[in-house]
Scaffold this motif. Structure first.
Motif, PDB file in Angstrom:
ATOM      1  N   TYR A 430     -80.602  37.554  18.600  1.00  0.00           N
ATOM      2  CA  TYR A 430     -79.937  36.573  17.737  1.00  0.00           C
ATOM      3  C   TYR A 430     -80.719  36.353  16.442  1.00  0.00           C
ATOM      4  O   TYR A 430     -80.173  35.896  15.442  1.00  0.00           O
ATOM      5  CB  TYR A 430     -79.814  35.256  18.515  1.00  0.00           C
ATOM      6  CG  TYR A 430     -78.928  34.211  17.885  1.00  0.00           C
ATOM      7  CD1 TYR A 430     -77.628  34.498  17.512  1.00  0.00           C
ATOM      8  CD2 TYR A 430     -79.399  32.905  17.695  1.00  0.00           C
ATOM      9  CE1 TYR A 430     -76.806  33.534  16.954  1.00  0.00           C
ATOM     10  CE2 TYR A 430     -78.590  31.924  17.146  1.00  0.00           C
ATOM     11  CZ  TYR A 430     -77.295  32.240  16.772  1.00  0.00           C
ATOM     12  OH  TYR A 430     -76.489  31.279  16.231  1.00  0.00           O
ATOM     13  N   ALA A 431     -82.007  36.662  16.468  1.00  0.00           N
ATOM     14  CA  ALA A 431     -82.839  36.417  15.289  1.00  0.00           C
ATOM     15  C   ALA A 431     -82.750  37.541  14.258  1.00  0.00           C
ATOM     16  O   ALA A 431     -83.209  37.385  13.133  1.00  0.00           O
ATOM     17  CB  ALA A 431     -84.303  36.224  15.720  1.00  0.00           C
ATOM     18  N   HIS A 432     -82.187  38.684  14.619  1.00  0.00           N
ATOM     19  CA  HIS A 432     -82.098  39.788  13.655  1.00  0.00           C
ATOM     20  C   HIS A 432     -81.074  39.486  12.562  1.00  0.00           C
ATOM     21  O   HIS A 432     -80.064  38.827  12.803  1.00  0.00           O
ATOM     22  CB  HIS A 432     -81.742  41.087  14.375  1.00  0.00           C
ATOM     23  CG  HIS A 432     -82.891  41.690  15.114  1.00  0.00           C
ATOM     24  ND1 HIS A 432     -82.911  41.839  16.485  1.00  0.00           N
ATOM     25  CD2 HIS A 432     -84.078  42.169  14.675  1.00  0.00           C
ATOM     26  CE1 HIS A 432     -84.063  42.389  16.849  1.00  0.00           C
ATOM     27  NE2 HIS A 432     -84.785  42.594  15.777  1.00  0.00           N
ATOM     28  N   THR A 433     -81.383  39.980  11.370  1.00  0.00           N
ATOM     29  CA  THR A 433     -80.550  39.679  10.201  1.00  0.00           C
ATOM     30  C   THR A 433     -79.997  40.963   9.594  1.00  0.00           C
ATOM     31  O   THR A 433     -80.432  42.069   9.941  1.00  0.00           O
ATOM     32  CB  THR A 433     -81.400  38.984   9.119  1.00  0.00           C
ATOM     33  OG1 THR A 433     -82.434  39.908   8.705  1.00  0.00           O
ATOM     34  CG2 THR A 433     -82.048  37.713   9.656  1.00  0.00           C
ATOM     35  N   GLU A 434     -79.077  40.784   8.633  1.00  0.00           N
ATOM     36  CA  GLU A 434     -78.544  41.962   7.935  1.00  0.00           C
ATOM     37  C   GLU A 434     -79.633  42.654   7.123  1.00  0.00           C
ATOM     38  O   GLU A 434     -79.585  43.869   6.920  1.00  0.00           O
ATOM     39  CB  GLU A 434     -77.362  41.553   7.056  1.00  0.00           C
ATOM     40  CG  GLU A 434     -76.215  41.047   7.913  1.00  0.00           C
ATOM     41  CD  GLU A 434     -74.878  40.934   7.196  1.00  0.00           C
ATOM     42  OE1 GLU A 434     -74.822  41.223   5.989  1.00  0.00           O
ATOM     43  OE2 GLU A 434     -73.904  40.536   7.862  1.00  0.00           O
ATOM     44  N   GLU A 435     -80.596  41.877   6.686  1.00  0.00           N
ATOM     45  CA  GLU A 435     -81.717  42.486   5.967  1.00  0.00           C
ATOM     46  C   GLU A 435     -82.502  43.413   6.906  1.00  0.00           C
ATOM     47  O   GLU A 435     -82.944  44.494   6.505  1.00  0.00           O
ATOM     48  CB  GLU A 435     -82.624  41.365   5.441  1.00  0.00           C
ATOM     49  CG  GLU A 435     -83.571  41.790   4.369  1.00  0.00           C
ATOM     50  CD  GLU A 435     -84.542  40.662   4.018  1.00  0.00           C
ATOM     51  OE1 GLU A 435     -84.083  39.494   3.892  1.00  0.00           O
ATOM     52  OE2 GLU A 435     -85.745  40.943   3.925  1.00  0.00           O
ATOM     53  N   ASP A 436     -82.654  42.987   8.164  1.00  0.00           N
ATOM     54  CA  ASP A 436     -83.318  43.857   9.147  1.00  0.00           C
ATOM     55  C   ASP A 436     -82.521  45.152   9.338  1.00  0.00           C
ATOM     56  O   ASP A 436     -83.100  46.225   9.505  1.00  0.00           O
ATOM     57  CB  ASP A 436     -83.461  43.145  10.495  1.00  0.00           C
ATOM     58  CG  ASP A 436     -84.386  41.939  10.423  1.00  0.00           C
ATOM     59  OD1 ASP A 436     -85.327  41.962   9.594  1.00  0.00           O
ATOM     60  OD2 ASP A 436     -84.168  40.972  11.190  1.00  0.00           O
ATOM     61  N   VAL A 437     -81.201  45.015   9.343  1.00  0.00           N
ATOM     62  CA  VAL A 437     -80.345  46.206   9.491  1.00  0.00           C
ATOM     63  C   VAL A 437     -80.603  47.161   8.334  1.00  0.00           C
ATOM     64  O   VAL A 437     -80.806  48.362   8.523  1.00  0.00           O
ATOM     65  CB  VAL A 437     -78.849  45.811   9.535  1.00  0.00           C
ATOM     66  CG1 VAL A 437     -77.957  47.050   9.502  1.00  0.00           C
ATOM     67  CG2 VAL A 437     -78.554  44.967  10.769  1.00  0.00           C
ATOM     68  N   GLU A 438     -80.628  46.614   7.106  1.00  0.00           N
ATOM     69  CA  GLU A 438     -80.831  47.476   5.934  1.00  0.00           C
ATOM     70  C   GLU A 438     -82.176  48.172   5.972  1.00  0.00           C
ATOM     71  O   GLU A 438     -82.281  49.371   5.733  1.00  0.00           O
ATOM     72  CB  GLU A 438     -80.723  46.644   4.651  1.00  0.00           C
ATOM     73  CG  GLU A 438     -79.309  46.620   4.111  1.00  0.00           C
ATOM     74  CD  GLU A 438     -79.140  45.553   3.044  1.00  0.00           C
ATOM     75  OE1 GLU A 438     -80.047  45.427   2.177  1.00  0.00           O
ATOM     76  OE2 GLU A 438     -78.121  44.833   3.093  1.00  0.00           O
TER      77      GLU A 438
END
Ligand code: PLP
Length: 448
Positions: A430-438
């Motif tokens: 739940y803590a992962h973000t779209e920035e982490d995806v990028e």
């Protein structure tokens, strides 16, 4: 990146811990593992102060990431302050069991234990006792914890222990068959049906490169078990409260197992396991029944508090929408990268698990026809269908050295921690973000 401190700790660890670790897979990273210092949301900071996007997430239990919500932390701290354990039942065990029974379709009653291994050990014992039979069908390359009945390889005609220390006579009670092969399952039931106590299977083979079930496979296993009077045991230690959300994979796939093993997420980051299922079976554990089962730490108050509050938080917030959406973004992004840079490889995963399987496609599939873009779904019309992993034995044919020796260390240096070998899944929290995806997709682009 500097790893001096991790190197020094590993050097010390090698003298006092076998292989420098307390669980084998942690030593898989080349040339040596980094030692974790703190977690921060979807990130981990290592002993040298390097920060990474972390897709290991404790190997699955951390649905909410490294920072637990206030409600979870407060419940755990209260348990610690009130005294760690009693050897007496507590209210929390009842609350947690009620929560699981309310949400998981096949579960009416459950027994908490301390690890996924303990859960599968007890489930197999229960199935043997209920049926009065000895044989256990497992999937080749599947993982059900470090236990005698399942650390078995080979095939149904020639089972053998997959590790030293297990007598051949134990392995003879185990019948390994290939996952996703309905004919092989039918054959093993034709030959051994009257002796089979249970089939032990993961809904999605998540420790073996994430093999998604082919259409109808689980229905076949369900029918075979019913027909032969064997129990169907679903190992939902990874998929439980991850795949299919609160109803687990059995809700997603619409299958009604007799017993289900849980672990990982239901302890909210603390040691846990559970065996759930129909009352008529689970009640056969002692003291209501005759199948011995016990544990000093079972239903530990701190674990029950963390697990229950984690699940309640997931029920009351957009946790599954978020983790599944991040999972989809990763799988779709990786599908594009793989098409361009490594067309033989296969993107696998579902819900909040993902992976790039380093499959060796001799002739990269033509991009004609629909490929799965959100992780392999075993679509028979997909041009990649023949190459995509169907089960554990396919992982051993993958480019495991390229993954372990080249790809994974390069990802680490790019600040992204992916699964420690080619077998395990990557987990979204739940803590992962779209920035982490990028950042992660950039790193794959650079390292694949
Ligand atoms: C992790 C796992 C286990 C073992 O659980 P432990 O808590 O490590 O003993 C069993 N089955 C599956 C499917 C797992 O992923």
């Amino acid at each position: 990146m500097n790893h001096d401190r991790s190197r020094e700790l590993y050097d010390r660890a090698l003298s006092v811990l076998p292989g420098g670790v307390n669980s084998a897979v942690r030593a898989a990273p080349q040339p040596y593992p980094v030692f974790a210092r703190t977690g921060d949301g979807g990130h981990v900071v290592d002993a040298d102060g390097n920060r990474y996007v972390d897709w290991i997430q404790g190997l699955g239990p951390l649905l909410l990431g490294h920072d637990l919500p206030e409600s979870v932390t407060a419940a755990v701290q209260k348990r610690v302050a009130d005294g760690p354990l009693f050897g007496m039942p507590t209210e929390l065990e009842v609350d947690h069991a009620e929560f699981v029974a309310r949400h998981v379709p096949s579960v009416e009653m459950l027994r908490f234990v301390n690890s996924g291994t303990e859960a599968t050990v007890s489930a197999v014992r229960l199935a043997r006792a209920v049926t009065g039979r000895n044989k256990v069908v497992v999937m080749q390359g599947g993982y059900h914890g470090a236990q005698e009945s399942t650390l078995v390889e080979g095939d149904a005609d020639h089972p053998r222990p997959s590790t030293n220390g297990i007598p051949q006579s134990f392995a003879e009670h185990t019948l390994p068959v290939p996952f996703n092969d309905a004919d092989a399952a039918k054959r093993v039931f034709e030959e051994h049906g009257d002796d089979i106590a249970c089939v032990l299977v993961e809904p999605v083979q998540a420790n073996a490169g994430i093999a998604y079930p082919v259409d109808g496979y689980h229905e076949t296993l369900r029918d075979l078990c019913t027909g032969a009077g064997a129990l169907l045991v679903w190992d939902e230690v990874i998929t439980g409260f991850r795949v299919g959300g609160l109803q687990c994979a059995q809700g997603k796939f619409g299958i009604d197992p007799d017993l289900t093993t849980f672990g990982k997420i239901i302890g909210g980051g603390f040691p846990v396991g559970a065996i759930g299922g129909k009352t008529e079976y689970v009640e056969q554990f002692t003291p209501s029944g005759e199948v011995f089962q016990a544990g000093t730490f079972s239903g530990h108050p701190a674990t029950m508090a963390a697990g229950l509050e984690t699940l309640k938080f997931a029920a009351e917030n957009d946790v599954y929408d978020h983790v599944n959406d991040i999972g989809r973004q990763l799988r779709e992004g990786l599908t594009d990268i793989v098409a361009e840079q490594a067309p033989g490889y296969t993107v696998v995963g579902t819900d909040s698990i993902f992976k790039v399987a380093f499959t060796r496609a001799d002739s990269p599939p033509q991009a004609e026809g629909d490929t799965c873009t959100n992780g392999c779904r075993q679509n028979p019309d997909c041009p990649r269908f023949e190459e995509c992993p169907k089960g554990g034995r396919d992982v051993s044919r993958m480019e495991t050295d390229r993954y372990a020796r080249l790809f994974r260390p390069a990802m680490r240096e790019a600040g992204v921690l992916v699964s420690q070998n080619q077998y395990e899944a990557n987990f979204v929290s739940y803590a992962h973000t779209e920035e982490d995806v990028e950042r992660t997709l950039d790193a794959y682009r650079e390292c694949l």
